[in-house]
Design an enzyme around this catalytic site. Sequence first.
Site, PDB file in Angstrom:
ATOM      1  N   MET A   1       0.781  -1.229   0.000  1.00  0.00           N
ATOM      2  CA  MET A   1       0.000   0.000   0.000  1.00  0.00           C
ATOM      3  C   MET A   1       0.821   1.292   0.000  1.00  0.00           C
ATOM      4  O   MET A   1       0.292   2.357   0.282  1.00  0.00           O
ATOM      5  CB  MET A   1      -0.989  -0.019   1.175  1.00  0.00           C
ATOM      6  CG  MET A   1      -2.070  -1.075   0.986  1.00  0.00           C
ATOM      7  SD  MET A   1      -2.760  -1.099  -0.697  1.00  0.00           S
ATOM      8  CE  MET A   1      -4.456  -1.485  -0.358  1.00  0.00           C
TER       9      MET A   1
ATOM     10  N   HIS B   1      -4.380  -4.506  -9.284  1.00  0.00           N
ATOM     11  CA  HIS B   1      -5.276  -3.427  -8.848  1.00  0.00           C
ATOM     12  C   HIS B   1      -6.733  -3.886  -8.970  1.00  0.00           C
ATOM     13  O   HIS B   1      -7.118  -4.443 -10.000  1.00  0.00           O
ATOM     14  CB  HIS B   1      -5.033  -2.176  -9.705  1.00  0.00           C
ATOM     15  CG  HIS B   1      -5.829  -1.016  -9.219  1.00  0.00           C
ATOM     16  ND1 HIS B   1      -5.467  -0.287  -8.104  1.00  0.00           N
ATOM     17  CD2 HIS B   1      -6.993  -0.495  -9.649  1.00  0.00           C
ATOM     18  CE1 HIS B   1      -6.367   0.646  -7.885  1.00  0.00           C
ATOM     19  NE2 HIS B   1      -7.313   0.545  -8.810  1.00  0.00           N
TER      20      HIS B   1
ATOM     21  N   ASP C   1      -0.732   3.815 -10.405  1.00  0.00           N
ATOM     22  CA  ASP C   1      -1.555   2.859 -11.169  1.00  0.00           C
ATOM     23  C   ASP C   1      -1.679   3.232 -12.645  1.00  0.00           C
ATOM     24  O   ASP C   1      -2.723   3.019 -13.264  1.00  0.00           O
ATOM     25  CB  ASP C   1      -2.953   2.720 -10.525  1.00  0.00           C
ATOM     26  CG  ASP C   1      -2.879   2.206  -9.101  1.00  0.00           C
ATOM     27  OD1 ASP C   1      -1.995   1.384  -8.811  1.00  0.00           O
ATOM     28  OD2 ASP C   1      -3.701   2.634  -8.266  1.00  0.00           O
TER      29      ASP C   1
HETATM   30  C1  GAR Z   1      -6.135  -6.526  -3.137  1.00  0.00           C
HETATM   31  O1  GAR Z   1      -7.504  -6.347  -3.421  1.00  0.00           O
HETATM   32  C2  GAR Z   1      -5.294  -5.658  -4.062  1.00  0.00           C
HETATM   33  O2  GAR Z   1      -5.796  -5.591  -5.364  1.00  0.00           O
HETATM   34  C3  GAR Z   1      -5.401  -4.327  -3.371  1.00  0.00           C
HETATM   35  O3  GAR Z   1      -5.270  -4.640  -2.005  1.00  0.00           O
HETATM   36  C4  GAR Z   1      -5.792  -5.942  -1.764  1.00  0.00           C
HETATM   37  C5  GAR Z   1      -4.746  -6.757  -1.050  1.00  0.00           C
HETATM   38  O4  GAR Z   1      -5.267  -7.990  -0.644  1.00  0.00           O
HETATM   39  N1  GAR Z   1      -4.418  -3.421  -3.814  1.00  0.00           N
HETATM   40  C6  GAR Z   1      -4.651  -2.134  -3.991  1.00  0.00           C
HETATM   41  O5  GAR Z   1      -5.717  -1.606  -3.766  1.00  0.00           O
HETATM   42  C7  GAR Z   1      -3.462  -1.341  -4.496  1.00  0.00           C
HETATM   43  N2  GAR Z   1      -3.868  -0.007  -4.833  1.00  0.00           N
HETATM   44  P1  GAR Z   1      -4.309  -9.169  -0.207  1.00  0.00           P
HETATM   45  O6  GAR Z   1      -3.329  -8.579   0.824  1.00  0.00           O
HETATM   46  O7  GAR Z   1      -5.219 -10.175   0.419  1.00  0.00           O
HETATM   47  O8  GAR Z   1      -3.608  -9.682  -1.418  1.00  0.00           O
END
Ligand code: GAR
Length: 204
Positions: free
Chosen positions: A93, A112, A148
């Site tokens: 993040m 994303h 992004d």
């Molecule tokens: C996922 O949905 C990913 O796409 C998002 O965070 C989540 C992480 O989940 N990423 C973003 O929003 C980046 N801007 P995870 O830790 O269970 O993989």
Amino acid sequence: MKKKLRIAVLISGRGSNLQAIIDSIEKEEIEAEIAIVISNKADASGLVRAEKHGLKTLFVDPERFATREKYEGEIAANLKKEGVELVCLAGYMLLVTPYFVNQFRNRIINIHPALLPSFPGVGSQKKAINYGVKISGVTVHFVDEGCDTGPIILQEPVKVYDDDTEETLTGRILEKEHQVYSKAISLFAQGKLQVEGRRVRILP
Ligand code: GAR
């Protein structure tokens, strides 16, 4: 035996995408090995998942460094020490800086939870619901200096239903993420991704 692509996964939290990558590698659907999992959060549960699979993990605390570049310098040094050829951001993040992008040009990819260029940044699923789109989805893209904005590798749509909440849509998008990320990494590992400006050609 062909040398396997050495990848790193950068996380900040839960690590369900990391888990999907681990599972795909264990099922030999991706010709790669995870050299290291790095988190900017000490309590990221993804670190526990990685350790369960015997993977090397590292927590790098951004607070310990005077600048973001110095923090990323520490990460880059570890990636180079481990011979990492592809960096996969999976729910990482923090925005990466131009310094980091230059260290691994066209070798950093991100997942994303929206169809970019719609809804970049954080909270994309909520933004999609609030905007009233009928289709959202998943994007895997190379990382460039923007937020992004890098060249798109794969996208998959996810329908938004009238009774969807942020939670239900997030869940269905996440299921799709787990499939699409592994597919994108597999294509990279097979040398099938060719970047031409903004476009990523997928070789047969
Ligand atoms: C996922 O949905 C990913 O796409 C998002 O965070 C989540 C992480 O989940 N990423 C973003 O929003 C980046 N801007 P995870 O830790 O269970 O993989």
